[in-house]
Write a protein that holds these residues in place. Structure first.
Motif, PDB file in Angstrom:
ATOM      1  N   PHE A  60      14.699  11.507   4.277  1.00  0.00           N
ATOM      2  CA  PHE A  60      15.138  11.827   5.634  1.00  0.00           C
ATOM      3  C   PHE A  60      16.579  11.379   5.863  1.00  0.00           C
ATOM      4  O   PHE A  60      17.370  12.104   6.486  1.00  0.00           O
ATOM      5  N   LEU A  61      16.947  10.201   5.379  1.00  0.00           N
ATOM      6  CA  LEU A  61      18.311   9.713   5.560  1.00  0.00           C
ATOM      7  C   LEU A  61      19.319  10.628   4.872  1.00  0.00           C
ATOM      8  O   LEU A  61      20.424  10.847   5.385  1.00  0.00           O
ATOM      9  N   THR A  62      18.952  11.171   3.726  1.00  0.00           N
ATOM     10  CA  THR A  62      19.834  12.129   3.041  1.00  0.00           C
ATOM     11  C   THR A  62      20.044  13.371   3.905  1.00  0.00           C
ATOM     12  O   THR A  62      21.176  13.841   4.071  1.00  0.00           O
ATOM     13  N   GLN A  90      11.295   0.568   2.018  1.00  0.00           N
ATOM     14  CA  GLN A  90      11.797   1.870   2.435  1.00  0.00           C
ATOM     15  C   GLN A  90      11.194   2.937   1.537  1.00  0.00           C
ATOM     16  O   GLN A  90      11.496   3.015   0.350  1.00  0.00           O
ATOM     17  N   SER A  91      10.357   3.750   2.101  1.00  0.00           N
ATOM     18  CA  SER A  91       9.628   4.753   1.332  1.00  0.00           C
ATOM     19  C   SER A  91      10.550   5.873   0.852  1.00  0.00           C
ATOM     20  O   SER A  91      11.668   6.041   1.326  1.00  0.00           O
ATOM     21  N   ARG A  92      10.042   6.646  -0.099  1.00  0.00           N
ATOM     22  CA  ARG A  92      10.788   7.823  -0.544  1.00  0.00           C
ATOM     23  C   ARG A  92      11.016   8.783   0.616  1.00  0.00           C
ATOM     24  O   ARG A  92      12.049   9.433   0.716  1.00  0.00           O
ATOM     25  N   ASP A  96       9.406   4.219  11.414  1.00  0.00           N
ATOM     26  CA  ASP A  96      10.161   3.925  10.196  1.00  0.00           C
ATOM     27  C   ASP A  96      11.654   3.787  10.450  1.00  0.00           C
ATOM     28  O   ASP A  96      12.301   2.888   9.901  1.00  0.00           O
ATOM     29  N   LEU A  97      12.203   4.688  11.254  1.00  0.00           N
ATOM     30  CA  LEU A  97      13.643   4.725  11.493  1.00  0.00           C
ATOM     31  C   LEU A  97      13.899   5.060  12.953  1.00  0.00           C
ATOM     32  O   LEU A  97      13.060   5.675  13.616  1.00  0.00           O
ATOM     33  N   ALA A  98      15.085   4.686  13.435  1.00  0.00           N
ATOM     34  CA  ALA A  98      15.493   5.090  14.778  1.00  0.00           C
ATOM     35  C   ALA A  98      16.971   5.454  14.750  1.00  0.00           C
ATOM     36  O   ALA A  98      17.774   4.787  14.087  1.00  0.00           O
ATOM     37  N   THR A 101       0.831  -1.210   0.000  1.00  0.00           N
ATOM     38  CA  THR A 101       0.000   0.000   0.000  1.00  0.00           C
ATOM     39  C   THR A 101       0.859   1.251   0.000  1.00  0.00           C
ATOM     40  O   THR A 101       0.613   2.204  -0.762  1.00  0.00           O
ATOM     41  N   ARG A 102       1.904   1.252   0.834  1.00  0.00           N
ATOM     42  CA  ARG A 102       2.786   2.426   0.912  1.00  0.00           C
ATOM     43  C   ARG A 102       3.519   2.640  -0.400  1.00  0.00           C
ATOM     44  O   ARG A 102       3.689   3.772  -0.864  1.00  0.00           O
TER      45      ARG A 102
END
Length: 299
Positions: free
Chosen positions: A283-285, A276-278, A141-143, A79-80
């Motif tokens: 955010f990681l960038t 892993q969504s866009r 999503d991330l930590a 779905t995501r």
């Protein structure tokens, strides 16, 4: 078998109670009970032991629980992915430990608003173990954490390394000492963060590596409290360079320890098998850019 039945089943297994599971899903207890009975009839196995008010998964229920988790995770990921239009507004939830969140997340949010205006970031501050569990269960999503973390479901990426600095009050004897070694700290009173803090664990290991057990006079839940007590002369501490603020120089002195000085590694956790969504990639960038811009001086 229907997806809502799997979600009801997982909620009951998590909460151990039909009534509370029904409340969480905004349906009546009789409705959720009927759906589980239908699921049990379709599977040909009993999924729960009904022990008074408690609902405990049977052996078959425990085995089915892992399958149900994977099925729902795949559906959620699909779905995501389908909704992950490059021009759409995206939302992610990011966690960080209590010794990272106050000093890094505000900078990240400011950068995200400027460079990624279509990205909405929700944040969660907690201890390392709780955040790792939340990523593994798909709750966030991330930590952003420091190690150790042991969960084969998680991807662990090192993104930053920073020194840990000795911090003392301006009138402390070590403030004017030309060089401070780890053994100079053996008789000092330490002010540390709480028992659940990875920073406190690392400091205790560092002291142990130099053959002494730190005398802990105060435990604090916030770095700000640690700083306040150190400034009053109640003891010393060892803190990450990231927490050093411009105004600290009025009452605190930061010193790099000689020899094998301690440092901490900051890592990002994400689920190995989840899409892993866009938004997460954006955010990681921003995270890597922000960390690269942090001061590199030690003391």
């Amino acid at each position: 078998m229907e997806l809502h039945q799997l979600r009801y089943f997982m909620t009951i297994a998590e909460m151990g109670n039909f009534t509370r599971a029904a409340e969480r899903n905004n349906i009546t207890q009789s409705s959720i009970s009927q759906q589980i009975l239908k699921l049990e009839r379709e599977l040909g196995h009993k999924l729960f032991h009904r022990l008074g008010r408690r609902a405990v998964p049977t052996e078959t229920g425990l085995a089915f629980l892992e399958r149900a988790r994977r099925i729902l995770a795949e559906v959620d990921d699909a779905t995501r992915e389908l909704r992950d239009d490059p021009t759409a507004m995206r939302r992610i939830t990011v966690g960080a430990t209590t010794t990272i969140a106050p000093y890094l997340l505000p900078r990240l949010l400011v950068r995200c608003r400027k460079s990624q205006p279509n990205l909405q970031v929700q944040t969660r501050e907690n201890f390392r173990d709780q955040l790792a569990h939340a990523v593994a269960e798909g709750e966030i999503d991330l930590a952003i954490i420091s190690l150790p973390v042991n969960d084969r479901r998680l991807s662990i990426e090192a993104v930053f390394s920073e020194p840990l600095l000795l911090v003392v009050g301006k009138k402390h004897r070590l403030a004017a000492q030309p060089q401070v070694t780890p053994t100079d700290l053996a008789d000092e009173t330490f002010i540390l963060t709480g028992d659940g803090s990875s920073l406190a664990d690392q400091i205790r290991r560092f002291c142990g590596d130099h053959d002494f057990e730190p005398h802990i006079g105060h435990r604090c839940s916030q770095i700000a409290t640690v700083k306040a007590l150190v400034s009053l002369g109640a003891g010393i501490s060892i803190l990450p360079q990231m927490v050093r603020a411009p105004g600290d120089g009025k009452s605190l002195v930061y010193r790099a320890l000689s020899g094998r000085a301690p440092k901490r590694e900051i890592h990002v956790l994400r689920h190995l098998q989840r899409y892993q969504s866009r938004g997460a990639a954006q955010f990681l960038t921003v995270l890597r850019e922000t960390l690269a811009s942090l001061p590199k001086s030690t003391a």
